[in-house]
Design an enzyme around this catalytic site. Structure first.
Site, PDB file in Angstrom:
ATOM      1  N   GLU A  35      39.842  32.881  46.231  1.00 10.11           N
ATOM      2  CA  GLU A  35      38.767  32.967  44.986  1.00 10.11           C
ATOM      3  C   GLU A  35      39.059  34.330  44.682  1.00 10.11           C
ATOM      4  OE1 GLU A  35      34.635  33.648  46.842  1.00 10.11           O
ATOM      5  OE2 GLU A  35      33.675  33.642  44.891  1.00 10.11           O
ATOM      6  N   HIS A  37      37.709  38.672  43.417  1.00 10.77           N
ATOM      7  CA  HIS A  37      37.387  39.315  44.250  1.00 10.77           C
ATOM      8  C   HIS A  37      37.762  40.660  43.288  1.00 10.77           C
ATOM      9  CE1 HIS A  37      36.551  36.079  47.363  1.00 10.77           C
ATOM     10  NE2 HIS A  37      35.873  37.237  47.621  1.00 10.77           N
ATOM     11  N   HIS A 121      32.932  32.162  52.658  1.00 13.89           N
ATOM     12  CA  HIS A 121      32.511  31.814  51.839  1.00 13.89           C
ATOM     13  C   HIS A 121      31.257  31.540  51.126  1.00 13.89           C
ATOM     14  CE1 HIS A 121      32.954  30.957  47.499  1.00 13.89           C
ATOM     15  NE2 HIS A 121      33.494  29.721  48.110  1.00 13.89           N
ATOM     16  N   HIS A 174      30.147  41.389  47.014  1.00 11.96           N
ATOM     17  CA  HIS A 174      30.923  40.325  46.189  1.00 11.96           C
ATOM     18  C   HIS A 174      32.077  41.332  45.574  1.00 11.96           C
ATOM     19  CE1 HIS A 174      33.662  36.523  45.713  1.00 11.96           C
ATOM     20  NE2 HIS A 174      34.126  37.458  44.346  1.00 11.96           N
TER      21      HIS A 174
HETATM   22 ZN    ZN Z   1      34.304  37.120  49.532  1.00 13.33          ZN
HETATM   23 MN    MN Z   2      33.352  33.748  48.499  1.00 15.67          MN
END
Ligand code: ZN
Ligand code: MN
Length: 265
Positions: A35, A37, A121, A174
């Site tokens: 994912e 970041h 996550h 995040h």
């Molecule tokens: Zn993360």
């Molecule tokens: Mn995540």
């Protein structure tokens, strides 16, 4: 102190030795995500962090760790930046529940005493819990004990208040202060010097379509990175490991600690 990786690796066992090796033992399975970041952190943040926690917990429990699961739940705009940023890989919720339930079923067929899932996550959590609940409903007995935890859920409120006075909520952490600090501690080679800050973190529990990622993030970062450093990451890492050990061995689960766990200082 660096975490010592390599507890015992489940996937390095040979088939003929599996039954005896894992009998009455704990399996630890980290689940993460590929994912975005932000521009300063790699796609692997949720993998690196989940695997580091899982391997350290496995080492302290004298348990077996599985390889980290890289592909999992969809990134959402208010908690991961969503799909507007390249590199995020996911499977749909129904697919993920089936995948998790099938994998857990396979692991529960082994004579283990406990399966511990370590989640890294944010968006995975309800799917992990649903898959575990499916398995629990299918079973007559209590073993193996099933535990799933998201690492951030083990951070004490007092620790948060002292270290992160402007804490925005875990959904918005995040690419922010905690993940950047953990990565500076665990894999500084993967962190670049840029530190984008987002001063207006998104609220949880709101979904807008189309998502306005220019206002909910700063280049994929949802909150502040100010003050991120390896020392904070190290302190946070061992705070979570300590709380995870207390949770698993301290009577929150239904099983008594194993002799190996009881002899730990
Ligand atoms: Zn993360
Ligand atoms: Mn995540």
């Amino acid at each position: 102190m660096k975490p010592r990786s390599n507890g015992r690796a489940f996937a390095d066992l040979c088939s003929p030795e599996v039954h005896d090796a894992v009998e009455a033992q704990t399996l630890v399975w980290p689940v993460g995500s590929i994912e975005q970041h932000g521009p300063h952190l790699p796609l692997s943040v949720d993998l690196v962090i989940a695997e580091a926690f899982a391997q350290q917990i496995a080492r302290e429990l004298a348990a077996f760790a599985l390889p980290v699961q890289p592909v999992a739940a969809r990134s959402l705009p208010q908690s991961g930046g969503g799909l507007a940023f390249p590199g995020t890989v996911f499977v749909r919720g129904g697919t993920l529940i089936d995948f998790l339930a099938d994998t857990i079923r396979s692991l529960c067929a082994l004579p283990v005493r406990r399966l511990l899932i370590v989640n890294g996550h944010f968006e995975n959590e309800p799917f992990v819990f649903e898959a575990l609940d499916q398995i629990a409903c299918e079973r007559a007995g209590h073993e193996p004990e099933l535990i799933a935890l998201s690492w951030w859920s083990l951070v004490d409120d007092g620790w948060l208040r002292a270290r992160l006075p402007a804490f925005p909520g875990w959904h918005a952490e995040h690419g922010g202060l905690t993940e950047t600090s953990l990565m500076l501690y665990l894999r500084p080679d993967l962190v670049t010097a840029s530190r984008p800050c987002h001063d207006d973190p998104p609220r949880p529990g709101i979904y807008l379509h189309p998502a306005d990622t220019a206002s909910t993030t700063n280049n994929g970062v949802l909150s502040s990175t100010t003050g991120a450093n390896a020392e904070l990451g190290e302190e946070l890492f061992w705070h979570v490991v300590g709380n995870a050990m207390a949770l698993v061995t301290g009577g929150h689960g239904l099983l008594r600690p194993s002799p190996a766990e009881r002899t730990r200082p």
